[in-house]
Design a protein around this motif. Structure first.
Motif, PDB file in Angstrom:
ATOM      1  N   LEU A  27       0.835   0.504 -19.279  1.00 25.61           N
ATOM      2  CA  LEU A  27       1.740  -0.357 -19.973  1.00 25.61           C
ATOM      3  C   LEU A  27       2.251  -0.865 -18.802  1.00 25.61           C
ATOM      4  O   LEU A  27       2.941  -2.010 -20.003  1.00 25.61           O
ATOM      5  N   GLY A  28       2.718  -0.637 -18.107  1.00 25.87           N
ATOM      6  CA  GLY A  28       3.681  -1.753 -17.290  1.00 25.87           C
ATOM      7  C   GLY A  28       3.427  -3.107 -17.144  1.00 25.87           C
ATOM      8  O   GLY A  28       3.992  -4.462 -16.759  1.00 25.87           O
ATOM      9  N   ASN A  29       1.988  -3.134 -17.432  1.00 30.18           N
ATOM     10  CA  ASN A  29       1.619  -5.115 -16.859  1.00 30.18           C
ATOM     11  C   ASN A  29       1.584  -5.558 -18.530  1.00 30.18           C
ATOM     12  O   ASN A  29       1.568  -6.497 -17.778  1.00 30.18           O
ATOM     13  N   VAL A  30       1.941  -4.966 -19.064  1.00 30.36           N
ATOM     14  CA  VAL A  30       2.401  -5.773 -20.211  1.00 30.36           C
ATOM     15  C   VAL A  30       3.707  -6.551 -20.214  1.00 30.36           C
ATOM     16  O   VAL A  30       2.964  -7.736 -21.168  1.00 30.36           O
ATOM     17  N   CYS A  31       5.050  -6.081 -19.256  1.00 28.35           N
ATOM     18  CA  CYS A  31       6.168  -6.596 -18.987  1.00 28.35           C
ATOM     19  C   CYS A  31       5.148  -8.028 -17.463  1.00 28.35           C
ATOM     20  O   CYS A  31       5.737  -7.516 -16.857  1.00 28.35           O
ATOM     21  N   CYS A  32       4.770  -8.787 -18.387  1.00 32.04           N
ATOM     22  CA  CYS A  32       4.472  -9.875 -16.879  1.00 32.04           C
ATOM     23  C   CYS A  32       3.439  -9.188 -15.919  1.00 32.04           C
ATOM     24  O   CYS A  32       4.053  -9.427 -14.581  1.00 32.04           O
ATOM     25  N   LEU A  33       2.336  -8.565 -15.232  1.00 31.08           N
ATOM     26  CA  LEU A  33       2.262  -7.209 -14.599  1.00 31.08           C
ATOM     27  C   LEU A  33       3.262  -6.980 -13.672  1.00 31.08           C
ATOM     28  O   LEU A  33       3.171  -7.198 -12.575  1.00 31.08           O
ATOM     29  N   LEU A  34       4.219  -6.231 -14.428  1.00 25.89           N
ATOM     30  CA  LEU A  34       5.314  -5.501 -13.506  1.00 25.89           C
ATOM     31  C   LEU A  34       4.016  -5.248 -12.460  1.00 25.89           C
ATOM     32  O   LEU A  34       4.951  -4.658 -10.869  1.00 25.89           O
ATOM     33  N   TRP A  35       3.376  -4.573 -13.143  1.00 21.45           N
ATOM     34  CA  TRP A  35       3.014  -3.222 -11.034  1.00 21.45           C
ATOM     35  C   TRP A  35       2.648  -4.701  -9.787  1.00 21.45           C
ATOM     36  O   TRP A  35       2.438  -4.759  -8.767  1.00 21.45           O
ATOM     37  N   ALA A  36       1.902  -6.250 -10.466  1.00 19.60           N
ATOM     38  CA  ALA A  36       1.709  -7.180  -9.867  1.00 19.60           C
ATOM     39  C   ALA A  36       3.031  -7.176  -8.671  1.00 19.60           C
ATOM     40  O   ALA A  36       2.693  -7.597  -7.514  1.00 19.60           O
ATOM     41  N   TRP A  37       3.877  -7.747  -9.062  1.00 19.74           N
ATOM     42  CA  TRP A  37       5.071  -8.198  -8.975  1.00 19.74           C
ATOM     43  C   TRP A  37       5.987  -7.186  -7.739  1.00 19.74           C
ATOM     44  O   TRP A  37       5.970  -7.107  -6.709  1.00 19.74           O
ATOM     45  N   LEU A  38       6.159  -5.476  -8.662  1.00 19.61           N
ATOM     46  CA  LEU A  38       6.592  -4.949  -7.537  1.00 19.61           C
ATOM     47  C   LEU A  38       5.635  -4.498  -5.957  1.00 19.61           C
ATOM     48  O   LEU A  38       6.005  -4.201  -5.385  1.00 19.61           O
ATOM     49  N   GLY A  39       4.070  -4.508  -6.603  1.00 18.91           N
ATOM     50  CA  GLY A  39       3.670  -4.614  -5.509  1.00 18.91           C
ATOM     51  C   GLY A  39       3.512  -5.725  -4.216  1.00 18.91           C
ATOM     52  O   GLY A  39       3.490  -5.279  -3.107  1.00 18.91           O
ATOM     53  N   SER A  40       4.135  -6.910  -4.773  1.00 16.87           N
ATOM     54  CA  SER A  40       3.645  -7.533  -3.773  1.00 16.87           C
ATOM     55  C   SER A  40       5.484  -7.519  -2.912  1.00 16.87           C
ATOM     56  O   SER A  40       5.645  -7.304  -2.122  1.00 16.87           O
ATOM     57  N   PHE A  41       6.619  -7.428  -3.954  1.00  9.69           N
ATOM     58  CA  PHE A  41       7.755  -7.068  -3.297  1.00  9.69           C
ATOM     59  C   PHE A  41       7.664  -6.442  -2.343  1.00  9.69           C
ATOM     60  O   PHE A  41       8.632  -6.633  -1.715  1.00  9.69           O
ATOM     61  N   LEU A  42       7.134  -5.190  -2.326  1.00 12.32           N
ATOM     62  CA  LEU A  42       6.957  -3.987  -1.321  1.00 12.32           C
ATOM     63  C   LEU A  42       6.501  -4.306  -0.371  1.00 12.32           C
ATOM     64  O   LEU A  42       6.527  -3.707   0.444  1.00 12.32           O
ATOM     65  N   ALA A  43       4.883  -5.385  -0.595  1.00 15.21           N
ATOM     66  CA  ALA A  43       4.812  -6.006   0.635  1.00 15.21           C
ATOM     67  C   ALA A  43       5.218  -6.664   1.419  1.00 15.21           C
ATOM     68  O   ALA A  43       5.371  -6.643   2.474  1.00 15.21           O
ATOM     69  N   ILE A  44       5.629  -7.473   1.203  1.00 14.68           N
ATOM     70  CA  ILE A  44       7.314  -8.127   1.422  1.00 14.68           C
ATOM     71  C   ILE A  44       7.968  -7.839   3.030  1.00 14.68           C
ATOM     72  O   ILE A  44       8.260  -7.969   3.506  1.00 14.68           O
ATOM     73  N   ARG A  45       8.505  -6.517   1.407  1.00 14.49           N
ATOM     74  CA  ARG A  45       9.958  -5.911   2.444  1.00 14.49           C
ATOM     75  C   ARG A  45       8.961  -5.030   3.300  1.00 14.49           C
ATOM     76  O   ARG A  45       9.751  -4.892   4.357  1.00 14.49           O
ATOM     77  N   LEU A  46       7.604  -4.391   3.440  1.00 12.10           N
ATOM     78  CA  LEU A  46       6.817  -3.499   4.081  1.00 12.10           C
ATOM     79  C   LEU A  46       6.731  -4.610   6.147  1.00 12.10           C
ATOM     80  O   LEU A  46       7.419  -4.065   7.024  1.00 12.10           O
ATOM     81  N   PHE A  47       6.421  -5.460   4.910  1.00 13.04           N
ATOM     82  CA  PHE A  47       6.102  -6.433   6.240  1.00 13.04           C
ATOM     83  C   PHE A  47       7.080  -7.114   6.995  1.00 13.04           C
ATOM     84  O   PHE A  47       7.514  -7.179   8.154  1.00 13.04           O
ATOM     85  N   ALA A  48       8.501  -7.759   6.367  1.00 13.11           N
ATOM     86  CA  ALA A  48       9.228  -7.801   7.103  1.00 13.11           C
ATOM     87  C   ALA A  48      10.600  -6.877   7.818  1.00 13.11           C
ATOM     88  O   ALA A  48      11.179  -6.922   8.805  1.00 13.11           O
ATOM     89  N   ARG A  49      10.452  -5.260   7.565  1.00 18.78           N
ATOM     90  CA  ARG A  49      10.694  -4.139   8.094  1.00 18.78           C
ATOM     91  C   ARG A  49       9.963  -3.796   9.166  1.00 18.78           C
ATOM     92  O   ARG A  49      10.797  -3.299  10.762  1.00 18.78           O
ATOM     93  N   ALA A  50       8.514  -3.922   8.952  1.00 19.73           N
ATOM     94  CA  ALA A  50       7.883  -4.110  10.656  1.00 19.73           C
ATOM     95  C   ALA A  50       7.866  -4.909  11.379  1.00 19.73           C
ATOM     96  O   ALA A  50       8.363  -4.248  12.838  1.00 19.73           O
ATOM     97  N   THR A  51       8.304  -6.536  11.203  1.00 20.92           N
ATOM     98  CA  THR A  51       8.674  -7.436  12.145  1.00 20.92           C
ATOM     99  C   THR A  51       9.989  -7.629  12.683  1.00 20.92           C
ATOM    100  O   THR A  51      10.431  -8.011  13.216  1.00 20.92           O
TER     101      THR A  51
END
Length: 182
Positions: A27-51
């Motif tokens: 149901l989180g995806n009802v809000c403009c694919l909420l999980w897609a936003w959070l998953g991408s934010f997490l990926a960017i954050r993980l990449f930036a922390r790793a590098t």
């Protein structure tokens, strides 16, 4: 693609695909694919922390796109796996109900062969049609979900780089300033 990019996108994509497929969480995806936003934010954050450095726009678009691709591949697999369990129990309940139902009031003007045929059709419907319909729905909806995840995750990757770009390297910045002054 380097290891940090692939790892971050894989983790973010798994989050996107799994949470988008689980009932109630989806149901989180009802809000403009909420999980897609959070998953991408997490990926960017993980990449930036790793590098240890902020993510460039080009890299953010690549990470976001990879996150969407992983999420788009994981979603139908998880969706079918989770919902087939529910479909099986629904089919069993429907089959038990169909066997226990007395169809005689509905079938009093038909021959016994026709009545037997109708009962058999109800049992067959309970066994096959729920799983078959779920599979067909998933296969029809999967390309649309894949494209939406790809587009939203790509855009969210860029937004994530803009949001998290300044504060990612801040932990290493004082150390780098001290070592350059010595």
């Amino acid at each position: 693609m380097d290891k940090n990019t692939l790892t971050a996108a894989a983790i973010g994509g798994l989050l996107v695909g799994i949470l988008s497929a689980i009932p109630l969480f989806s149901l989180g995806n009802v809000c403009c694919l909420l999980w897609a936003w959070l998953g991408s934010f997490l990926a960017i954050r993980l990449f930036a922390r790793a590098t240890g450095k902020p993510c460039t726009a080009k890299k953010a678009l690549a990470i976001g796109a990879l996150t969407g691709i992983v999420g788009g591949i994981v979603w139908p697999i998880t969706f079918l796996g989770v919902n087939m369990v529910g479909a099986s129990s629904f089919a069993q309940q429907f089959q038990m109900t169909a066997k226990q139902m007395d169809f005689t009031p509905f079938l009093k003007n038909v021959s016994p062969e026709q009545a037997k045929y109708v009962k058999q059709q109800m049992e067959d419907f309970a066994n096959l049609s729920v799983r078959s319909a779920l599979f067909r729905f998933t296969m029809l909806f999967a390309p649309l979900m894949f494209m939406m995840m790809l587009l939203i995750c790509t855009f969210a990757g860029l937004v994530g780089a803009l949001l998290f770009g300044d504060d990612v390297g801040s932990a290493e910045a004082p150390q780098a300033a001290q070592s350059s002054s010595q």
